[in-house]
Write an enzyme that holds these catalytic residues in place. Structure first.
Site, mmCIF file in Angstrom:
data_model
loop_
_atom_site.group_PDB
_atom_site.id
_atom_site.type_symbol
_atom_site.label_atom_id
_atom_site.label_comp_id
_atom_site.label_asym_id
_atom_site.label_seq_id
_atom_site.Cartn_x
_atom_site.Cartn_y
_atom_site.Cartn_z
ATOM 1 N N HIS A 1 1.920 4.387 -2.870
ATOM 2 C CA HIS A 1 2.056 5.653 -2.815
ATOM 3 C C HIS A 1 3.436 6.403 -3.423
ATOM 4 O O HIS A 1 3.208 7.234 -4.185
ATOM 5 C CB HIS A 1 1.715 6.113 -1.338
ATOM 6 C CG HIS A 1 0.094 6.065 -0.852
ATOM 7 N ND1 HIS A 1 -0.743 6.419 -1.576
ATOM 8 C CD2 HIS A 1 -0.210 5.333 0.307
ATOM 9 C CE1 HIS A 1 -1.833 6.221 -0.940
ATOM 10 N NE2 HIS A 1 -1.398 5.408 0.082
ATOM 11 N N HIS B 1 0.723 -1.270 -0.086
ATOM 12 C CA HIS B 1 0.027 0.027 -0.073
ATOM 13 C C HIS B 1 0.877 1.292 0.149
ATOM 14 O O HIS B 1 0.683 2.173 -0.756
ATOM 15 C CB HIS B 1 -0.931 -0.015 1.299
ATOM 16 C CG HIS B 1 -1.730 1.014 1.385
ATOM 17 N ND1 HIS B 1 -2.989 1.041 1.306
ATOM 18 C CD2 HIS B 1 -1.553 2.335 1.960
ATOM 19 C CE1 HIS B 1 -3.618 2.233 1.240
ATOM 20 N NE2 HIS B 1 -2.559 3.206 1.927
ATOM 21 N N GLU B 2 1.769 1.330 0.885
ATOM 22 C CA GLU B 2 2.683 2.632 1.034
ATOM 23 C C GLU B 2 3.731 2.445 0.091
ATOM 24 O O GLU B 2 4.002 3.845 -0.612
ATOM 25 C CB GLU B 2 3.431 2.385 2.292
ATOM 26 C CG GLU B 2 2.602 2.240 3.698
ATOM 27 C CD GLU B 2 1.623 3.503 3.982
ATOM 28 O OE1 GLU B 2 1.765 4.387 3.127
ATOM 29 O OE2 GLU B 2 1.149 3.610 5.051
#
Length: 274
Positions: free
Chosen positions: A64, A60-61
């Site tokens: 980003h 997820h990170e």
């Protein structure tokens, strides 16, 4: 020209961290144990779900950061965000520790804090929105990968099984791995839905923020640090929690996954209470 402006991520800064490999190996090993029926069923499911949840947080990170890199923030490599190392995040407690605690305490896939993106380096509102959307999209993709094999019945014959009570008073034998995957899929769907809420501090607000007026953004900014906790408090209310998980299970059932499977996975995950 500053170092940050000239520097672009090297192969070293893109190299996958040993921490992530350990998480992936833990997920794979515990998944094999759950599939084969080796060792303690409950502890195996717990280890598999926690490791899988941690892996999804890292991805997820990373999403980003990777989207921000292509959007114009070339400093993400130097910060270690491209290594999938959770200890390199701007706030490891918010991004990694608390989400795991929320899963253990309430079975809620509550999102954590995001990596620090230097937004002034990125031009264009659409790019800013895509950076915020990248994380929840990873959770949705992860959910699809987990739920499709379960819904298709590909894992129904897994050798690792457990006996469960039926409504008519008997028992039946159920494969454990589909239950574990279903529960982990529920966490991914819940994380995506929560993260897409237009609440300050969450990715949903980050998606719409570039399109808001400067006056509105300044008015909302002081509330950003409290958005995540506010969502957690609201979810702790029984009726809101029921509505939310009804929506989550409706989405999961669209993949052909039974709610009973996910509930069994959640029950096995909390092996200490069985």
């Amino acid at each position: 020209m500053s170092f940050a402006t000239a520097h672009r991520p090297s192969s070293e800064e893109r190299r996958i961290s040993p921490v992530f490999w350990v998480l992936l190996a833990t997920m794979g090993t515990s998944g094999w144990a759950v599939w084969s029926g080796y060792g303690s069923t409950g502890f195996g499911v717990f280890l598999f779900v926690v490791a899988g949840w941690m892996v999804s947080l890292c991805l997820h990170e990373y999403a980003h950061a990777r989207t921000a890199l292509h959007g114009g923030d070339i400093t993400v490599g130097a910060k270690g965000y491209l290594t999938l190392n959770p200890f390199k995040y701007a706030n490891s407690l918010m991004s990694f520790v608390l989400p795991v605690v929320f899963v253990v305490l309430g079975g809620i896939g509550l999102p954590g804090g995001a990596v620090f993106i230097e937004r002034h380096r990125i031009h264009g509102r659409l790019k800013h929105s895509l950076i915020s959307a990248a994380g929840p999209l990873v959770n949705l993709a992860f959910a699809v990968v987990l739920l499709v094999p379960v819904g298709a019945g590909w894992l129904d014959a897994a050798p690792g099984t457990v006996s469960v009570d039926t409504l008519v008073g008997g028992t039946e034998t159920v494969s454990v791995l589909p239950a574990a995957l279903s529960f982990l899929g529920v966490l991914q769907v819940s994380a995506a839905l929560l993260n897409l809420l237009p609440v300050p501090g969450l990715d949903g607000y980050g998606i719409i923020e570039p399109w808001l007026s400067l006056k509105t953004r300044r008015a909302v900014e002081p509330f950003a640090p409290y958005g995540l906790m506010a969502v957690f408090i609201v979810l702790w209310q029984s009726q809101v929690n029921v509505w939310f998980f009804e929506l989550v299970h409706d989405i999961v059932s669209a993949f052909g996954v039974s709610g009973d499977n996910a509930n069994l996975g959640a029950s096995l995950f909390r092996f200490w209470s069985n």
